[in-house]
Design a protein around this motif. Structure first.
Motif, PDB file in Angstrom:
ATOM      1  N   ASP A 145      29.936   7.307  26.810  1.00 29.95           N
ATOM      2  CA  ASP A 145      29.301   7.495  27.279  1.00 29.95           C
ATOM      3  C   ASP A 145      27.617   7.567  27.185  1.00 29.95           C
ATOM      4  N   ASP A 146      27.234   6.134  26.713  1.00 30.69           N
ATOM      5  CA  ASP A 146      26.383   6.475  26.732  1.00 30.69           C
ATOM      6  C   ASP A 146      25.462   6.996  26.217  1.00 30.69           C
ATOM      7  N   ARG A 147      25.774   8.054  25.747  1.00 27.82           N
ATOM      8  CA  ARG A 147      24.885   9.392  24.748  1.00 27.82           C
ATOM      9  C   ARG A 147      24.890   8.646  23.627  1.00 27.82           C
ATOM     10  N   ILE A 148      23.476   8.914  23.013  1.00 30.27           N
ATOM     11  CA  ILE A 148      23.761   9.268  21.475  1.00 30.27           C
ATOM     12  C   ILE A 148      24.550   9.899  20.874  1.00 30.27           C
ATOM     13  N   ASP A 149      25.036   9.498  19.599  1.00 28.90           N
ATOM     14  CA  ASP A 149      25.235  10.390  19.201  1.00 28.90           C
ATOM     15  C   ASP A 149      24.782  11.435  17.477  1.00 28.90           C
ATOM     16  N   THR A 150      24.508  12.111  18.392  1.00 32.16           N
ATOM     17  CA  THR A 150      23.310  13.356  17.178  1.00 32.16           C
ATOM     18  C   THR A 150      24.213  14.775  16.254  1.00 32.16           C
ATOM     19  N   GLY A 151      25.800  14.417  16.695  1.00 27.76           N
ATOM     20  CA  GLY A 151      26.243  15.052  15.345  1.00 27.76           C
ATOM     21  C   GLY A 151      27.145  16.453  16.057  1.00 27.76           C
ATOM     22  N   ARG A 152      26.689  17.094  17.293  1.00 23.68           N
ATOM     23  CA  ARG A 152      26.593  17.605  18.013  1.00 23.68           C
ATOM     24  C   ARG A 152      28.338  17.740  18.570  1.00 23.68           C
ATOM     25  N   SER A 153      28.308  19.128  18.638  1.00 27.74           N
ATOM     26  CA  SER A 153      29.764  19.053  18.431  1.00 27.74           C
ATOM     27  C   SER A 153      30.021  19.296  20.486  1.00 27.74           C
ATOM     28  N   GLU A 154      31.742  18.956  21.073  1.00 30.48           N
ATOM     29  CA  GLU A 154      31.301  19.297  23.077  1.00 30.48           C
ATOM     30  C   GLU A 154      30.915  19.701  23.202  1.00 30.48           C
ATOM     31  N   THR A 155      30.923  21.160  22.319  1.00 31.57           N
ATOM     32  CA  THR A 155      30.411  22.489  23.522  1.00 31.57           C
ATOM     33  C   THR A 155      29.092  22.133  23.185  1.00 31.57           C
ATOM     34  N   GLU A 156      28.713  22.321  22.246  1.00 32.80           N
ATOM     35  CA  GLU A 156      26.777  22.486  21.783  1.00 32.80           C
ATOM     36  C   GLU A 156      26.539  21.172  22.857  1.00 32.80           C
ATOM     37  N   GLN A 157      27.136  19.783  22.967  1.00 36.01           N
ATOM     38  CA  GLN A 157      26.741  19.043  24.124  1.00 36.01           C
ATOM     39  C   GLN A 157      26.531  19.330  25.208  1.00 36.01           C
ATOM     40  N   ALA A 158      27.289  20.314  25.334  1.00 34.34           N
ATOM     41  CA  ALA A 158      27.763  20.681  27.155  1.00 34.34           C
ATOM     42  C   ALA A 158      26.763  21.996  27.616  1.00 34.34           C
ATOM     43  N   ILE A 159      25.850  22.903  26.117  1.00 26.15           N
ATOM     44  CA  ILE A 159      25.112  23.326  26.686  1.00 26.15           C
ATOM     45  C   ILE A 159      23.643  22.977  25.937  1.00 26.15           C
ATOM     46  N   MET A 160      23.892  21.537  25.331  1.00 27.22           N
ATOM     47  CA  MET A 160      21.980  21.263  26.146  1.00 27.22           C
ATOM     48  C   MET A 160      22.345  20.632  27.361  1.00 27.22           C
ATOM     49  N   ASP A 161      22.991  20.336  27.493  1.00 28.49           N
ATOM     50  CA  ASP A 161      23.039  19.944  29.304  1.00 28.49           C
ATOM     51  C   ASP A 161      22.536  20.764  30.399  1.00 28.49           C
ATOM     52  N   ALA A 162      23.797  22.277  30.039  1.00 30.09           N
ATOM     53  CA  ALA A 162      23.521  23.530  30.902  1.00 30.09           C
ATOM     54  C   ALA A 162      22.498  23.513  30.619  1.00 30.09           C
ATOM     55  N   THR A 163      21.264  23.656  29.546  1.00 33.57           N
ATOM     56  CA  THR A 163      20.349  23.826  29.244  1.00 33.57           C
ATOM     57  C   THR A 163      18.864  23.228  29.923  1.00 33.57           C
ATOM     58  N   LEU A 164      19.211  21.709  30.894  1.00 31.48           N
ATOM     59  CA  LEU A 164      18.668  20.723  30.646  1.00 31.48           C
ATOM     60  C   LEU A 164      18.385  21.440  31.765  1.00 31.48           C
ATOM     61  N   ARG A 165      19.713  21.199  32.811  1.00 33.61           N
ATOM     62  CA  ARG A 165      19.683  21.886  34.144  1.00 33.61           C
ATOM     63  C   ARG A 165      19.025  22.764  34.511  1.00 33.61           C
ATOM     64  N   ALA A 166      18.686  23.637  34.271  1.00 27.86           N
ATOM     65  CA  ALA A 166      18.298  25.401  34.275  1.00 27.86           C
ATOM     66  C   ALA A 166      16.859  25.282  33.775  1.00 27.86           C
ATOM     67  N   LEU A 167      16.672  24.328  33.077  1.00 29.41           N
ATOM     68  CA  LEU A 167      15.161  23.421  32.673  1.00 29.41           C
ATOM     69  C   LEU A 167      14.573  22.657  33.793  1.00 29.41           C
ATOM     70  N   VAL A 168      15.221  22.477  34.592  1.00 27.17           N
ATOM     71  CA  VAL A 168      14.709  20.592  36.025  1.00 27.17           C
ATOM     72  C   VAL A 168      15.123  22.061  37.257  1.00 27.17           C
ATOM     73  N   LYS A 169      16.070  23.557  37.381  1.00 30.48           N
ATOM     74  CA  LYS A 169      16.127  24.262  37.981  1.00 30.48           C
ATOM     75  C   LYS A 169      15.211  24.741  38.551  1.00 30.48           C
ATOM     76  N   HIS A 170      14.851  25.647  36.957  1.00 30.10           N
ATOM     77  CA  HIS A 170      14.294  27.095  37.349  1.00 30.10           C
ATOM     78  C   HIS A 170      12.637  26.872  36.722  1.00 30.10           C
ATOM     79  N   GLY A 171      12.107  25.371  35.614  1.00 26.91           N
ATOM     80  CA  GLY A 171      10.988  25.875  35.000  1.00 26.91           C
ATOM     81  C   GLY A 171      11.083  26.243  33.749  1.00 26.91           C
TER      82      GLY A 171
END
Lengths: 235, 235
Positions: free
Chosen positions: B3-29
């Motif tokens: 999926d073209d992501r860089i493997d940073t040793g995070r679990s799938e859940t941690e990865q999903a949390i990072m993605d959710a944080t990104l979307r929240a930051l984009v939306k809310h600042g």
């Protein structure tokens, strides 16, 4: 004026509110700013804040106008000596804090008693909010265009007097602004102190070597720019 | 990696949390970011956030490491062709949104499906918090020094191969960074779109005319930089 402030037509109370807002922003940052902690910095009753401004948003919009006015006052396109004006402005932005954190109080047009760094930090923080706030963005857009246009005007006036080479004044102004902006940024964020020295050197390389027409010690400066020793750039 | 992501040793859940944080930051600042609105972007239970991170601060520190890793992956000091690597990196940062606001999806190492602009906006917002947060400042200091050192290394490698002039690679790297930084800033803040064009022109002036040793169309470019027509710099 007997206190070196620029007269912006604000009442004494409004002036005191603007000062209180500055102090609150310096202490708490934008994210934690509230009418309550502005009130703590304000000598009079907090209810006076609401008498002058309907809410925090309205107060902050007035505050942005206030800090922009003060910043823009640091550069005058009609100054008698354009180059001296340009050099004084860049020094105002580049001015460094010494290692104890105290400000070098050498620039006479410092608007706040908290010093230029506190003032620049506030501008920086408010400017970040342009991402989420159209009204802020419009105000900062006007400010930046005014500053870059003024720098370009000063460069053009030097060119007309035959002291600067014929060059793209607007592009030079954009480059100066990029260096000043990066310098301001690393001073405020503290992310990379080395860049502050590099930006000072880059600004003076443009002012001393790229822009002037002959008669300046360009060879020595060019040689210096080709070495890795830039430790003495602040002397 | 499929999926073209860089493997940073995070679990799938941690990865999903990072993605959710990104979307929240984009939306809310940053100022309005909360575990609640990160939870809204997260497909699984909000309680899982607390299982992986003790609180918002801890989650954000992990998130900063994550975005810094991804940004830094965009430039490799050991790339086979140093100049190609440098040009690809500057294009990644300069890459513009078209007038409809959509991203030009031409750079292959875009880390998030939200595109490079969303990613850069998040970096910008988090970086602003360095003013108030020592841990953030240390992380961003390391990131900026790494990027500037890497740019300088790529320039030095071109010099060693005899393709670049003998110049102060570190100073050139600092200047490139200042232009890229200003470009990123005006794209994120929207304060002065004209500066984006000026910065693109300045970056390519260094890459095409200042740094290479002969064999390049320096005369034409120098003449262009001396005119006021820079409308066609993005073509």
């Amino acid at each position: 004026m007997n206190d070196d402030r620029i007269d912006t037509g604000r009442s004494e109370t409004e002036q005191a509110i603007m000062d209180a807002t500055l102090r609150a922003l310096v202490k708490h940052g934008y994210a934690d700013l509230s009418i309550k902690n502005i009130g703590t910095e304000f000598e009079k009753s907090t209810s006076l804040l609401y008498y002058h401004y309907e809410n925090k948003d309205e107060l902050l919009l007035a505050f942005i106008d206030y800090v922009i006015d003060l910043f823009v006052e640091n550069i005058d396109p009609e100054a008698e000596d354009p180059e001296a004006e340009l050099r004084e402005f860049v020094e105002y932005v580049l001015a460094s804090e010494d290692e104890t954190g105290d400000c070098e109080d050498t620039v006479h047009r410092i608007p706040f008693r908290e010093g230029p760094r506190a003032f620049q930090r506030v501008i920086f923080e408010l400017r970040t909010q342009t991402t989420h706030n159209d009204a802020y963005r419009r105000k900062f857009r006007r400010m930046e265009s005014h500053v870059i246009d003024t720098i370009a005007t000063l460069i053009e006036r030097e060119m007309e007097m035959g002291r600067y080479r014929e060059l793209n004044a607007e592009m030079m102004a954009e480059n100066l602004m990029a260096f000043l902006f990066r310098s301001l940024d690393v001073q405020v964020t503290g992310t990379r102190p080395e860049s502050k020295h590099a930006m000072r050197e880059s600004v003076y390389f443009l002012l001393d070597n790229v822009m002037p027409k002959g008669g300046r010690p360009t060879d020595a400066a060019l040689r210096d720019a080709n070495t890795d020793s830039d430790d003495d750039t602040d002397t």
